[in-house]
Design a protein around this motif. Sequence first.
Motif, PDB file in Angstrom:
ATOM      1  N   GLN A 189       2.746   2.438  -7.515  1.00 51.60           N
ATOM      2  CA  GLN A 189       2.220   1.192  -7.967  1.00 51.60           C
ATOM      3  C   GLN A 189       3.488   0.195  -7.304  1.00 51.60           C
ATOM      4  OE1 GLN A 189       0.242  -1.050 -11.289  1.00 51.60           O
ATOM      5  NE2 GLN A 189      -0.572  -2.887  -9.882  1.00 51.60           N
ATOM      6  N   GLU A 190       4.533  -0.127  -8.165  1.00 51.77           N
ATOM      7  CA  GLU A 190       5.899  -0.320  -7.796  1.00 51.77           C
ATOM      8  C   GLU A 190       6.570  -0.196  -5.916  1.00 51.77           C
ATOM      9  OE1 GLU A 190       8.958  -3.393  -7.924  1.00 51.77           O
ATOM     10  OE2 GLU A 190       6.915  -2.880  -8.768  1.00 51.77           O
ATOM     11  N   SER A 193       4.173  -1.045  -3.126  1.00 52.20           N
ATOM     12  CA  SER A 193       4.571  -1.949  -3.311  1.00 52.20           C
ATOM     13  C   SER A 193       5.741  -3.029  -2.305  1.00 52.20           C
ATOM     14  CB  SER A 193       3.927  -3.518  -4.340  1.00 52.20           C
ATOM     15  OG  SER A 193       5.584  -2.919  -5.426  1.00 52.20           O
ATOM     16  N   GLN A 194       6.834  -1.986  -2.289  1.00 51.60           N
ATOM     17  CA  GLN A 194       8.123  -2.165  -2.351  1.00 51.60           C
ATOM     18  C   GLN A 194       8.407  -1.924  -1.003  1.00 51.60           C
ATOM     19  OE1 GLN A 194      10.617  -3.983  -3.409  1.00 51.60           O
ATOM     20  NE2 GLN A 194       9.123  -4.690  -5.477  1.00 51.60           N
TER      21      GLN A 194
END
Length: 885
Positions: A189-190, A193-194
Motif C-alpha cells: 500500500q505504501e 502510494s509513493q
Amino acid sequence: MTIQDGMSGYNARQEILPHMVISAEWLGELRRCETAISVGQWLAQYRSKVMETSQELPGGLSLCRIFTALVDSCISRLYDLAISEAGIDQAPQMCVVATGGYGRLDLCAHSDIDVTFIPASDAESSCERVIRSMYRMLIIAFMDQAKMTIGYAYRLIDDCGSLDHGTQTNLVDARIITGSRHVFALFLQEYWSQFNAADFVFRKIAERNEVIKKFGISLYSVEPHLKEAVGGLRDIHMIRWLGAGKACLTTGGDWANVAGQGLIDPEDVDTLVAAHEFITTVRNHLHILAGEERDILTAEKQDAICQRMGYQTQNETPAVELFMREFYTHSAHVSRISRKAQMRAKKAKYLVGLGLDVENEELIPNIPLLQMQDLSWMIQAVSIAQEYELNLSERLIAIIRKMVVENPDIRSIADVADEFFNMLRRPHSVCRSMRMLSDTGLLGWILPEFEYTMALIPYDPSHEFTVGEHSLRVLENIEKFHDISDHNYMDYRRILQEIPNQEAIYMAALLHDIGKARMGDHCVNGVLMCRDVCARLLVSEEVQSDIEFIIDNHLLMAETSRMFDLNLDETIATFCKNIETVDRLNLLYLFTYADEKAVAPGLWSEIKANYQRDLYKKSVNYLTEGMNEESGPQDIGRYYRRLVKDLQLEKFDENQVKLHLEEMSAAYLLNTPQEVVALHIKMASAVADGRPQIAFHTQPGSDTTEVIICAPDDPLPGLMAKIAGVFYAAGCVVHNATVYTRIGAVNIAIDTFVIDYRGRAIQTSKRSELEQNLTDVLTGAKSVEELIKQHRRRNAVWPELNSVTIRHDLAKEFSVVEIRASDTPGILFWASRGVSQLGWNIYSAKLSMWAGNAVVVFYVQDLSDMKGNEASERLRPILIDRDIL
C-alpha cells in the motif's frame, strides 16, 4: 510454531497461481530438517533430481515453477528455524518477500535468488533477531550447501518514498514467501502510494534502450543473448513492468494485469506466452548444460540444446537450423510486441506533479499555472522534459512565455540555479534542454547575458552562425562525446567521463563568447561577465574557477597547435604555463574540439585533430613528468641507445644507425617515431648518388598525405621554397612542414610536408606527377619558374599581405616569423621564397587557413641580433614585390 504454520502463505498464493504447487512430500521431509545445513543438503539433492529429469517436463516455465517452489519451501523452513532460534513465542510482525525473477516465478536452474526482509517497524527487537538468524542460515543453506547465489535486502515501509529505480523494479515483482501477509499488504500500500508511474515507465524504457545499444540492435545474432538482447527475456519483462507500473499493481507473476492495461492486444497474449515458454526452456537447458548461470546461446550449446528439445533433421535441413529458426521467430514476436507496448506506454497519460500531466510524450498543464506564485516550476518542467525526453505542449510553452515576460525577476534563485545545474550534470539531452529553455524564454530569464548573443552577429567571416547559436552547438558537440564511436576520438569520450564537474564545461560553452557583446578582448570581457553570472547563480568557487579558465583560454590550444612548432620544448612549456594541471588541460582539449567544430560545417579537419592530439599528449607528459635542462641530455642518451638497439634488431647496420643519429639534432631524436627514423636512414643512404628520395604516406581514413623528401641540402637557403613551388604548381595545399638537416660530410635535408589535393589525400596518379616534378626541380633539371609557367599559374590571384610579426622569445634557437595574408593558392611558396631571399634558414613551417585568411608561421635561424622591427621591415617589401612569383 510448526512448519505448516510457517507455510501458510502458500495457500494464499495457490489461489492466485494454481500452477505453483508445493509437494506435501517436501513439507514432510523439510520438517525433519533441524539445521540450515540439512535444509541446504535437501535442496541440493532435489535440485539435482529435477535437473536430471528436466527433459521430461512439458516446458521451461513449469521447470521454473518447480525451482521456485523448492526455494520457497526451504526459505519458509529456514524462517521457522530462525524464529525457533530467536526464542520467540509468536510470529514476528514481518514478512519474507521474493523479488526480481524469483518474485516473477522465473527462477531458472542457476538463476540468482533475491530475497527481501520487511519488518513492520525497525523498533521490534524480535524481528531483528529473526533476520540476523535468517541471514546466516541463507548463506549456509543456499551458498555453502546448495551452491546457489542468493542476495538479500532489508526494507522498511517508510523507505518506499526514497527507493532507487533498480530497487523499485525489483519490488514491482514482489511476492510474499512467508511471514505476515498483513505487513506485506501495508508495504505494498505504501509502495504504490509513493510510486511515480511516469518516472518509472520513462526510466525503464530509457534503461532498456541503453542496454540494447550495448548488446546490439539486431535480434538475429548468431550467438544471441537470451536475456538482454533484442527479443530476449528482458523485452518480455519490460512488457510486464510497464503494465504493472501503469496500473500501479504488482505483477504477481501473471499476464492479466498487463493485458488489461491496453499495452498489448488480446491476440498478442498467446504469442507472447508461447515465446516466453520457448525462450525460458532454452535458458533452463543452457543453465543445466553449463552448470552455472549462462545467457549467451553459443554455437556449441545450440547443438546440444536442440538435441535435448527433440529436434531432428527434416528434408536435409539440420536439426540445429530448425531449432534456431524457431528461436528467431519467437524473438521477433517478442521484439515486435515489446516495441508496441513501449510505444503505448509512452503515449499514455500520467500525473507528473507541479500542476502537470504527461500525455502523448508531451507535458501539459492540469491546473491554472498562471496563478502560481513560485515560478521555479517552469524550469522544473523543462528538467522533467529533459529527464524523460518529453516535449512541452504548445499551451505550456505559451504559459511559460507569458510568465517570463510578466515576472522578469527570479524570486527563488537558489531553487532555479540548483535545477539549472542539475540539467547540465545529466549525461543526455543537455543541449536539447538548453534549446527548450531558450525557446520558452527561460534561458534569457536565467542568463540574460547569453540570451543577448542569440541575435548577435560574430563579425568573423569564418563563423556561419550567430554567437548564441554557435555556443549551443559547442555544447552539443561536448554532449556528443558520451556516444562517440569513432576510435580516433574515443579519448574525448573517456576524458569527459572522468571530468569531476561536467557542468563547468557546459556552462563555459554557454558563456565563452558572451564577451563579444562588448568592445575589446572578448575573452577578458567574458571572464568579467562570468563572475557576475556565477555570483548570481550561487556557483561554487571550484566550478567558477574552471569556467573562467575555459573562457579566458578557449582560443589557446587551437592557436598553439595550428601556429607553433610542437616539436620544440619551448612551445610545450609556454603552453603549459597557462594550463598548470592535467585536469584543466582535459577541459581545454575537449572544449577546443567542440568550439572549432561548431564554427561552420566542413571547417573541422583531421589535420587539426592530429595537431591538437599531439599537443595534448605532449602537454600531459610535460605536466606529469616535467621538463628541464638537466633531464635533457639524459633523455636524449636514453632515446639514442634505445634507437640503436631497436634498429639493429631490424637488421640495420650499427655504424649506419649511429652515423645517422649522431648527425641529427636532439629535437629529431625526441620527436621522431622509430619506424620513421628507420625510413629516414634508408632514404638518406640512397641519397649518396645525389638523387633525392621521396616517400608518400597516408593514414587510413585521412584526407591528407605526408610527403617525406630526403635530398642533398642546398648551400643557400631556399630548399623549402622550391618544394613548396612544386606543390603550388600541382595545385596541392600544404598544411605543415618540418625540416631537419643531417649535418655531416654531406649535409642531407630531411623534410616532411603534410599536403592534400582538392581536399583529399594524394592519389596514385598524382603521386607520380609530384615525384617526377620534385626530382626535376631538386636535381636542377627544371626550375620552379618553368614548372609554374608550365602549369599556367603565373596568373593566379596575388596574396594580400596583412601583417608581418617576428618574435624572438618563443624558442631558444629560433625566431618565429608570422605572416598574415589572404588565403590564395601558393601562399607557402610565396612566403617561403620571400624569407629565403633574405638568407634566412627555415627550420619548420605551419600554415593555417580559414574564411579567406591565412597565417604562415616559420621558425628560422635566430634573428635576435636585429634591432627593433628591423627583421620585419626587411621582409615586408620583399613580400609586397610582385616579381617574387
